[in-house]
Design an enzyme around this catalytic site. Structure first.
Site, short mmCIF file in Angstrom:
data_model
loop_
_atom_site.label_atom_id
_atom_site.label_comp_id
_atom_site.label_asym_id
_atom_site.label_seq_id
_atom_site.Cartn_x
_atom_site.Cartn_y
_atom_site.Cartn_z
N ASN A 107 0.80 -1.25 0.02
CA ASN A 107 -0.06 -0.05 0.06
C ASN A 107 0.66 1.24 0.06
O ASN A 107 0.72 1.93 1.02
CB ASN A 107 -1.04 0.03 1.04
N ASP A 330 4.00 -4.62 11.92
CA ASP A 330 3.11 -3.73 11.16
C ASP A 330 3.51 -2.37 11.26
O ASP A 330 2.84 -1.24 11.51
CB ASP A 330 1.66 -4.03 11.55
#
Length: 442
Positions: A107, A330
């Protein structure tokens, strides 16, 4: 590395189980018993019991020696989001935290939906020396799946070269940073294709319909309502759905950033069936919970959101019983001015973590809650095997990165002293035990 280096007196940590206290006592033992010296020559290591002769000798007495760690879930923001961070800045943060290999998500801007976009990332990463960056492909349409098929199966030398840098396919079942939610009619085809071409899927599991329904019912606009707007049932429902598809097609499935006890139990049951399913948990879902919103505010906003203390406990149990396969961060840096906004729910979701993962886990090992070998299993062995990264353990003849750690050094985490471009951490002021002393690459 030029010349030869002899590391003497350190304690090598492998993924085989042991109690942390004897390891720590061994690391403090000046007699050298149970230790193996490491000779580094011509880019390879040799394990030896003799002192030998080398161009440089490093005394590692009292230190633990690990293979370079792997963070299987990071967002390094390049290309397109380099006002937040770059590959260079975040690779420096990774190395400072003992992480020498990362798996980077799609992304960015543009998203990594095409072979050309993937190749551009691989080219950018060539100049990065602090860590080895591998990349995920992403997909939201059937055309993107065609690009994945090309990357994964085209026999040309160029495609084979690029495939070696690919971790697999990342699917977003719900929107997060970048709004890459896959079209519902494409999800099943992704599972069918990936089973056919033997490509692992990593899934961000939240159910968009349940999130939408929760949002419609909640009037509270405070940041803590973010955890209610994306409820635990959303994650569990989405996990149940992708497990059904993995069962149907035999697809290798990895659940990203597992955050709830409900989701964990579904993964546990799927494993008892023998399904090819693995999962990861983040440090922020292990160490932080909804009680911390009052202290951290919008800095604690992430997807999936932070959960309850009961979920914390369930995830720790998942680590201890082996249901959880990996700890991955993450790592998702945003600037302070992006986080400090009003209304609070407009703040971007994500927290940095690649540099603080290891000290947090080392502290748990020092306290006897996990073992040092657990850290190797969770942050090296399992991600290395699942994503076929080809990293070698600390054995004779291996060529790898080494991380030397002082397991006794006590220090406090402060964002201004870390290396990420964002300059902050949700673990500000946290006291930890265990610090990276040196990272060696050869």
């Amino acid at each position: 590395m030029n010349g030869t280096l002899l590391i003497v007196g350190g304690t090598i940590i492998h993924s085989t189980g042991e109690d942390p206290k004897p390891i720590l006592q061994q690391a403090q033992d000046d007699s050298g018993q149970g230790k193996t010296n490491i000779l580094i020559q011509n880019g390879k290591i040799s394990l030896t019991s003799s002192d030998g002769i080398a161009d440089e000798t490093m005394d590692a007495s009292g230190l633990l020696i690990f293979p370079g760690f792997i963070d299987a879930h990071v967002h390094f923001r390049e290309p397109g989001l380099t006002h937040k961070a770059t590959m260079a800045s975040e690779a420096a943060a990774a190395r400072a935290g003992g992480v020498t290999t990362v798996c980077e998500m799609p992304n960015t801007n543009p998203p990594t939906f095409t072979v050309d976009a993937f190749a551009d990332k691989v080219e950018r990463a060539k100049k990065i020396t602090d860590c080895d960056i591998r990349f995920f492909m992403g997909a939201i349409t059937h055309d993107h799946l065609s690009e994945l098929r090309k990357l994964w199966t085209d026999p040309s030398p160029e495609m084979k070269r690029l495939k070696k840098r690919c971790c697999g396919l990342k699917l977003f079942l719900e929107n997060s940073t970048g709004d890459l939610k896959i079209e519902p009619e494409v999800v099943e085809e992704a599972f069918r294709l990936c089973a056919e071409i033997h490509c692992p899927i990593t899934a961000h599991c939240e159910d968009a319909r349940l999130n939408e329904a929760a949002n419609a019912e909640i009037t509270d606009e405070g940041v803590a309502s973010h955890s209610l707007r994306r409820p635990p049932e959303s994650e569990a429902t989405s996990i149940e759905y992708v497990i059904t598809l993995a069962r149907r097609y035999g697809t290798m499935l990895h659940i990203a950033h597992l955050s709830t006890g409900l989701g964990l139990e579904l993964v546990r049951l799927a494993k008892t069936e023998g399904l090819p399913i693995t999962c990861e948990v983040t440090p922020h879902h292990l160490f932080l919970n909804t009680d911390d919103y009052g202290r951290l505010g919008t800095y604690l906003k992430m997807n999936p959101p932070i959960r309850s203390t009961e979920d914390n406990a369930a995830l720790w149990q998942g680590i201890k019983d082996g249901t959880i396969d990996m700890v991955a961060t993450d790592h998702a840096p945003h600037l302070k001015e992006e986080k400090e906004v009003s209304p609070p729910l407009s703040a971007p979701s994500g927290v940095p973590g690649v540099e603080t993962m290891l000290p947090l886990l080392l502290t748990e090992a020092q306290q006897g809650n996990i073992t040092y070998s657990d850290i190797v299993r969770l942050c090296f062995m399992n991600p290395n095997e699942h994503y076929r990264l080809g990293k070698e353990d600390i054995v004779d003849g291996a060529s790898l990165d080494l991380v030397l750690v002082d397991p006794k050094e006590e220090w406090e985490i402060h964002g201004e002293e870390l290396h990420s471009a964002c300059g902050w951490t949700p673990f500000e002021g946290r006291k930890v035990v265990g610090k990276v002393i040196r990272v060696l690459s050869f």
